[in-house]
Enzyme design. Structure first.
Site, PDB file in Angstrom:
ATOM      1  N   GLU A  54      -0.216  -5.100   6.016  1.00  0.00           N
ATOM      2  CA  GLU A  54       1.073  -5.227   5.333  1.00  0.00           C
ATOM      3  C   GLU A  54       1.980  -6.223   6.042  1.00  0.00           C
ATOM      4  O   GLU A  54       2.654  -7.034   5.401  1.00  0.00           O
ATOM      5  CB  GLU A  54       1.754  -3.856   5.253  1.00  0.00           C
ATOM      6  N   THR A  94       0.843  -1.186   0.000  1.00  0.00           N
ATOM      7  CA  THR A  94       0.000   0.000   0.000  1.00  0.00           C
ATOM      8  C   THR A  94       0.883   1.243   0.000  1.00  0.00           C
ATOM      9  O   THR A  94       1.947   1.252   0.615  1.00  0.00           O
ATOM     10  CB  THR A  94      -0.908   0.006   1.237  1.00  0.00           C
ATOM     11  N   LYS A 141       7.227   1.228   8.489  1.00  0.00           N
ATOM     12  CA  LYS A 141       6.130   1.250   7.542  1.00  0.00           C
ATOM     13  C   LYS A 141       4.851   1.686   8.252  1.00  0.00           C
ATOM     14  O   LYS A 141       4.777   1.663   9.473  1.00  0.00           O
ATOM     15  CB  LYS A 141       5.928  -0.134   6.907  1.00  0.00           C
ATOM     16  N   GLY A 148       6.394  -0.889  -0.396  1.00  0.00           N
ATOM     17  CA  GLY A 148       7.258   0.251  -0.153  1.00  0.00           C
ATOM     18  C   GLY A 148       7.674   0.321   1.306  1.00  0.00           C
ATOM     19  O   GLY A 148       7.399  -0.565   2.110  1.00  0.00           O
ATOM     20  N   ALA A 149       8.354   1.410   1.666  1.00  0.00           N
ATOM     21  CA  ALA A 149       8.769   1.639   3.045  1.00  0.00           C
ATOM     22  C   ALA A 149       8.888   3.133   3.281  1.00  0.00           C
ATOM     23  O   ALA A 149       9.194   3.902   2.358  1.00  0.00           O
ATOM     24  CB  ALA A 149      10.098   0.947   3.337  1.00  0.00           C
TER      25      ALA A 149
END
EC number: 5.3.1.6
Length: 231
Positions: free
Chosen positions: A106, A29, A97, A85-86
């Protein structure tokens, strides 16, 4: 395409290049993960076979709009890989995150995967985690008690800084799971493992945004090219 979006796109394309056809893929996300969805969609349209499991309603909606096939984690409880992502990443592939508010899902999806590939622009790489506020997903019941417990355990680790309730306009931000998020601005987290263990001891915490020993590979895009890190 803006420079930032272009770098996210490059990272997403580099991650896709590591994938084989027929995989069950966890899909993260956030803005960088959304670039990966767009890359996936282009290849799916060209008959690339895969099945995605999304980490948020937001990502699920985008996958449906772009024609990326998905199933639930209950339908596919063990995944081949997750691409996400991060907000921050250090040299040991420890992450912060949850900036997008989906940290619980996640982490569940990443934990269910044989491998996690993190994609980001190079600015997300840091020497010490903590400049980005740490998201902590909490139960609404006993919010003040949980807040005070977080403050106490933070002080035992010499961590200070504001801890604030995330808002969506004038109202509290509500996660897909119906929880709240407290954002802790610690500035520096010298011992992420100790903080992770301390936060897990607090009953009102559902999950926190420290992802430790989950990422296998990080793909970081900059104007100079792609940097690939492995755990």
């Amino acid at each position: 395409m803006s420079d930032a979006k272009s770098l996210k796109r490059k990272a997403a394309e580099a991650a896709f290049a590591e994938l084989d056809e027929g995989l069950n893929i966890g899909i993260g996300t956030g803005s960088t993960a959304e670039e990966f969805v767009r890359v996936l969609a282009e290849h799916v349209e060209a008959d690339f076979e895969m099945t995605g499991v999304t980490t948020s309603e937001r990502t699920e909606t985008l996958c449906r709009e772009l024609g990326v096939p998905t199933k639930t984690l209950d339908e596919i409880p063990i995944l081949d890989v997750t691409v996400d992502g991060a907000d921050e990443i250090d040299g040991d592939l420890r992450l912060i995150k949850g900036g997008g508010g989906a940290l619980l899902r996640e982490k569940i999806v990443a934990f269910s995967s044989a491998k996690m590939i993190v994609i980001a622009d190079a600015s997300k790489k840091v020497e010490t985690l903590g400049a980005f506020p740490l998201p902590i997903e909490v139960n609404g019941f006993g919010l003040m008690s949980t807040f005070m417990a977080i403050r106490r355990v933070a002080e035992t680790l010499d961590l200070t800084g504001d801890i604030v309730l995330r808002k969506n306009g004038d109202q509290p931000f509500i996660t897909d799971g119906g929880h709240l998020i407290l954002d802790a601005s610690f500035g520096r987290i010298p011992d992420p493992e100790a903080l992770s263990a301390a936060l897990r001891s607090i009953p009102g915490i559902v999950e926190h945004g420290l992802f430790i020993k989950l990422a296998s590979v990080a793909i970081l895009a900059s104007e100079d090219g792609i940097e690939r890190l492995e755990a």
